[in-house]
Design a protein around this motif. Sequence first.
Motif, mmCIF file in Angstrom:
data_model
loop_
_atom_site.group_PDB
_atom_site.id
_atom_site.type_symbol
_atom_site.label_atom_id
_atom_site.label_comp_id
_atom_site.label_asym_id
_atom_site.label_seq_id
_atom_site.Cartn_x
_atom_site.Cartn_y
_atom_site.Cartn_z
ATOM 1 N N PHE A 171 -4.329 47.521 -38.267
ATOM 2 C CA PHE A 171 -5.272 47.642 -37.151
ATOM 3 C C PHE A 171 -6.372 48.635 -37.477
ATOM 4 C CE2 PHE A 171 -6.840 49.906 -33.449
ATOM 5 C CZ PHE A 171 -7.275 48.869 -32.641
ATOM 6 N N TRP A 172 -5.990 49.842 -37.936
ATOM 7 C CA TRP A 172 -6.988 50.863 -38.217
ATOM 8 C C TRP A 172 -7.839 50.492 -39.430
ATOM 9 C CZ3 TRP A 172 -8.440 53.295 -34.394
ATOM 10 C CH2 TRP A 172 -7.577 53.837 -33.439
ATOM 11 N N GLY A 173 -7.265 49.791 -40.385
ATOM 12 C CA GLY A 173 -8.060 49.336 -41.518
ATOM 13 C C GLY A 173 -9.155 48.372 -41.093
ATOM 14 N N VAL A 174 -8.784 47.397 -40.291
ATOM 15 C CA VAL A 174 -9.766 46.419 -39.797
ATOM 16 C C VAL A 174 -10.788 47.105 -38.894
ATOM 17 C CG1 VAL A 174 -10.066 44.356 -38.387
ATOM 18 C CG2 VAL A 174 -8.159 44.496 -40.009
ATOM 19 N N ALA A 175 -10.323 48.009 -38.046
ATOM 20 C CA ALA A 175 -11.239 48.722 -37.147
ATOM 21 C C ALA A 175 -12.259 49.541 -37.934
ATOM 22 C CB ALA A 175 -10.455 49.634 -36.205
ATOM 23 N N THR A 176 -11.820 50.177 -39.014
ATOM 24 C CA THR A 176 -12.734 50.980 -39.830
ATOM 25 C C THR A 176 -13.825 50.109 -40.438
ATOM 26 O OG1 THR A 176 -10.935 52.513 -40.367
ATOM 27 C CG2 THR A 176 -12.890 52.596 -41.754
ATOM 28 N N GLY A 177 -13.438 48.969 -40.985
ATOM 29 C CA GLY A 177 -14.435 48.064 -41.540
ATOM 30 C C GLY A 177 -15.405 47.557 -40.490
ATOM 31 N N GLY B 130 -16.178 42.903 -45.119
ATOM 32 C CA GLY B 130 -14.999 42.090 -44.806
ATOM 33 C C GLY B 130 -14.089 41.905 -46.007
ATOM 34 N N VAL B 131 -14.673 41.589 -47.156
ATOM 35 C CA VAL B 131 -13.868 41.373 -48.365
ATOM 36 C C VAL B 131 -13.156 42.655 -48.773
ATOM 37 C CG1 VAL B 131 -13.974 40.855 -50.830
ATOM 38 C CG2 VAL B 131 -15.292 39.475 -49.205
ATOM 39 N N LEU B 132 -13.884 43.770 -48.787
ATOM 40 C CA LEU B 132 -13.279 45.026 -49.212
ATOM 41 C C LEU B 132 -12.276 45.552 -48.185
ATOM 42 C CD1 LEU B 132 -16.317 46.833 -50.852
ATOM 43 C CD2 LEU B 132 -14.445 45.617 -51.951
ATOM 44 N N THR B 133 -12.490 45.243 -46.917
ATOM 45 C CA THR B 133 -11.522 45.649 -45.892
ATOM 46 C C THR B 133 -10.177 44.978 -46.126
ATOM 47 O OG1 THR B 133 -13.252 46.031 -44.236
ATOM 48 C CG2 THR B 133 -11.012 45.650 -43.420
ATOM 49 N N VAL B 134 -10.200 43.709 -46.445
ATOM 50 C CA VAL B 134 -8.953 43.012 -46.773
ATOM 51 C C VAL B 134 -8.273 43.670 -47.965
ATOM 52 C CG1 VAL B 134 -7.981 40.844 -47.611
ATOM 53 C CG2 VAL B 134 -9.735 40.813 -45.828
ATOM 54 N N ALA B 135 -9.067 44.043 -48.965
ATOM 55 C CA ALA B 135 -8.508 44.669 -50.166
ATOM 56 C C ALA B 135 -7.841 46.000 -49.852
ATOM 57 C CB ALA B 135 -9.605 44.857 -51.214
ATOM 58 N N PHE B 136 -8.500 46.856 -49.046
ATOM 59 C CA PHE B 136 -7.881 48.164 -48.817
ATOM 60 C C PHE B 136 -6.731 48.098 -47.820
ATOM 61 C CE2 PHE B 136 -11.239 49.043 -45.463
ATOM 62 C CZ PHE B 136 -10.390 49.415 -44.424
ATOM 63 N N VAL B 137 -6.721 47.105 -46.947
ATOM 64 C CA VAL B 137 -5.550 46.931 -46.079
ATOM 65 C C VAL B 137 -4.328 46.559 -46.921
ATOM 66 C CG1 VAL B 137 -4.525 45.436 -44.328
ATOM 67 C CG2 VAL B 137 -6.799 46.392 -43.960
ATOM 68 N N LEU B 138 -4.518 45.666 -47.880
ATOM 69 C CA LEU B 138 -3.417 45.296 -48.773
ATOM 70 C C LEU B 138 -2.937 46.497 -49.582
ATOM 71 C CD1 LEU B 138 -4.682 41.840 -50.102
ATOM 72 C CD2 LEU B 138 -2.879 42.265 -48.416
ATOM 73 N N SER B 139 -3.881 47.330 -50.011
ATOM 74 C CA SER B 139 -3.517 48.530 -50.767
ATOM 75 C C SER B 139 -2.783 49.528 -49.883
ATOM 76 C CB SER B 139 -4.776 49.178 -51.347
ATOM 77 O OG SER B 139 -4.476 50.415 -51.953
ATOM 78 N N ALA B 140 -3.261 49.689 -48.650
ATOM 79 C CA ALA B 140 -2.675 50.694 -47.758
ATOM 80 C C ALA B 140 -1.224 50.398 -47.422
ATOM 81 C CB ALA B 140 -3.502 50.788 -46.471
ATOM 82 N N ALA C 185 -7.448 56.691 -45.427
ATOM 83 C CA ALA C 185 -7.839 56.900 -44.035
ATOM 84 C C ALA C 185 -6.989 56.080 -43.076
ATOM 85 C CB ALA C 185 -9.314 56.545 -43.855
ATOM 86 N N SER C 186 -6.742 54.815 -43.396
ATOM 87 C CA SER C 186 -5.973 53.964 -42.485
ATOM 88 C C SER C 186 -4.521 54.423 -42.390
ATOM 89 C CB SER C 186 -6.048 52.503 -42.936
ATOM 90 O OG SER C 186 -5.586 52.355 -44.266
ATOM 91 N N ILE C 187 -3.965 54.931 -43.499
ATOM 92 C CA ILE C 187 -2.597 55.451 -43.458
ATOM 93 C C ILE C 187 -2.524 56.689 -42.584
ATOM 94 C CG2 ILE C 187 -0.806 56.582 -44.839
ATOM 95 C CD1 ILE C 187 -1.424 54.654 -47.082
ATOM 96 N N VAL C 188 -3.501 57.594 -42.729
ATOM 97 C CA VAL C 188 -3.499 58.823 -41.937
ATOM 98 C C VAL C 188 -3.697 58.515 -40.455
ATOM 99 C CG1 VAL C 188 -4.808 60.918 -41.460
ATOM 100 C CG2 VAL C 188 -4.161 60.355 -43.800
ATOM 101 N N MET C 189 -4.584 57.583 -40.121
ATOM 102 C CA MET C 189 -4.745 57.210 -38.708
ATOM 103 C C MET C 189 -3.463 56.584 -38.165
ATOM 104 S SD MET C 189 -8.692 55.884 -38.254
ATOM 105 C CE MET C 189 -8.825 54.911 -39.745
ATOM 106 N N GLY C 190 -2.761 55.850 -39.018
ATOM 107 C CA GLY C 190 -1.465 55.319 -38.612
ATOM 108 C C GLY C 190 -0.452 56.421 -38.381
ATOM 109 N N THR C 191 -0.475 57.432 -39.232
ATOM 110 C CA THR C 191 0.426 58.584 -39.076
ATOM 111 C C THR C 191 0.166 59.302 -37.757
ATOM 112 O OG1 THR C 191 0.680 58.939 -41.458
ATOM 113 C CG2 THR C 191 1.008 60.851 -40.034
ATOM 114 N N LEU C 192 -1.099 59.548 -37.450
ATOM 115 C CA LEU C 192 -1.442 60.223 -36.200
ATOM 116 C C LEU C 192 -1.096 59.368 -34.982
ATOM 117 C CD1 LEU C 192 -4.945 61.647 -37.223
ATOM 118 C CD2 LEU C 192 -2.854 62.966 -36.857
ATOM 119 N N SER C 193 -1.062 58.055 -35.169
ATOM 120 C CA SER C 193 -0.759 57.146 -34.056
ATOM 121 C C SER C 193 0.737 56.976 -33.828
ATOM 122 C CB SER C 193 -1.369 55.760 -34.327
ATOM 123 O OG SER C 193 -2.763 55.830 -34.461
ATOM 124 N N GLU C 194 1.560 57.424 -34.787
ATOM 125 C CA GLU C 194 3.003 57.204 -34.689
ATOM 126 C C GLU C 194 3.794 58.506 -34.832
ATOM 127 O OE1 GLU C 194 4.408 54.092 -37.221
ATOM 128 O OE2 GLU C 194 3.005 52.601 -36.456
#
Length: 582
Positions: free
Chosen positions: A479-485, A270-280, A457-466
Amino acid sequence: MTTQQDRSHHLVDALATPASDVVPHPALDVAAPPRARRQGLDKIVFGVTALLAVAFLVWGFVSTGSLADASGRALSLVMDDAGWLFVLTASGFVVFVIWLAASRFGEIKLGRDDEEPEFRTSSWVAMMFSAGMGIGLMFYGVSEPVSHLVTPPPGTGGADGAQAVQHAMATTLFHWTLHPWAIYAVVGLAIAYGVYRKGRLQLISAAFEPLLGRHANGGWGKLIDILAIFATLFGSAASLGLGALQIRSGLRIVSGIGATGNAVIVVIIGVLTVAFVLSAVSGVAKGIQWLSNINMVLAVVLAVFLFVVGPTVFMLNLVPTSLGSYVQDLPMMAARTGAEGTKTKDWLGSWTVFYWAWWLSWTPFVGMFIARISRGRTIRQFVTGVLLVPSLVSVIWFCILGGAAMNLQKTGTDIAGAGALESQLFTTLDAFPMAKVASVLVMVLVAIFFVSGADAASIVMGTLSEHGTQEPSRGTVIFWGVATGAVAAVMLLVGGEDALNGLQSITIVAALPFVVVMVGLAVALVKDLRSDPLMVRRKYGEEVIEAAVIAGVTEHGDDFVLSVEPTDATDPSPAAAPQVSP
């Protein structure tokens, strides 16, 4: 000669045709404009994959036991009926990308003919290496060589002593050098070529246009993108799970808190998911590149520290020994399948097939990511860099970390029996000075690798989704960042006490459909390259020169020269056609 002059005239017109900013076709009559991209969310691609992800999460949290049973049965089915497919395709991709680089296609640029690389080579290498296998190197840097040393892989005859070290390192390098990066290179080349050379959308499905035509933008294309997101979700979640396991192990050792349950893993994720979402959401330049460069420095510090305080001479001797053993054992390792018996099949499921499935499931996001940072490089430069540089770094990394651990194992310190795989690196560090400082450094490294890998990964999944946008909306990325975690947490829970087993089982099952996509992608890429402007230009040139030589010999014997001369604009003869003079 009229036909030859017509061909030459077409060549002159083609070379005079202005190329577009994205799609240069200097040997064709008309340069295709960049494709118009639909704005916003692809409701079908995003909706289906999001629904599948949510259903998996609900199943995992509500009925973990039934999901564990289902994944176990699915794994047995895949290993029995499709284990050979993972083994065959992984080695096939190595041969394929080396052939591409060595062939005439190697000169083709991933961009305009005169375009320079977008990123410096050092940053390019750092970004693709960090995104490609960062957490895995930390998790398996010690544990894999030691595991193979203590329990020799099938087919090695239960060797001991020097031979056991050689086979252990050869097997480790087999899993971490050419094969994974060749798999990444296939997707990276297909995407980079399509986007920067052909003006296509940044989608896995768009690379299938040479095979599927307009269907690549229809239902079949959406199915391909759905499979790509699905594979990426589970492949990146497996990596996050490994990172969480190792951080938990480090916390136990450094803080002395003793045994901890799955709740601690969920909190770490959970903690690291928040961190990489902010980075993404900060983008490639601000997020991934910054983190990747920091991690490269920290990884070098860790490696140099162990090299200095550890068995330095043993590590240096291990480099040529490992490379020689790898080359010698490669045919045997590449041919190892479940046909050799149940013991070998089980071993493959824990090691080789798991790795190939893991790498395959990472290809959509690592391939698209290295494509995005490789604009302006030739196919030969791309393959050379993607294949050799990370492989060489992996050799050095495993010879240092694995060498330190194997030397301890041989001299009486039981690294293999000290605990689970995730704790063996910390046990190794404990045998050297400044163990706690080094252990904290390891946890920081794993955390940043966690963030940078999931970031990409979350950026690429966002790219494929849009619809292939290079800058997906923050909401989709989050969404994809949280889902991955969350998926990583479920995969760990499915494994129960053996959390690693849950990661491996689900990764292999989820990656199977994408194997077929990868094979089709390789076929589509070759078909694309055959009609590349550079290939067309070369063909025209060969025809023009051949016809001119025939004409010269026919009219003048051996006494003639070929020259290129300017002509009057009103002259109907081709301006760039070779002139034959006695």
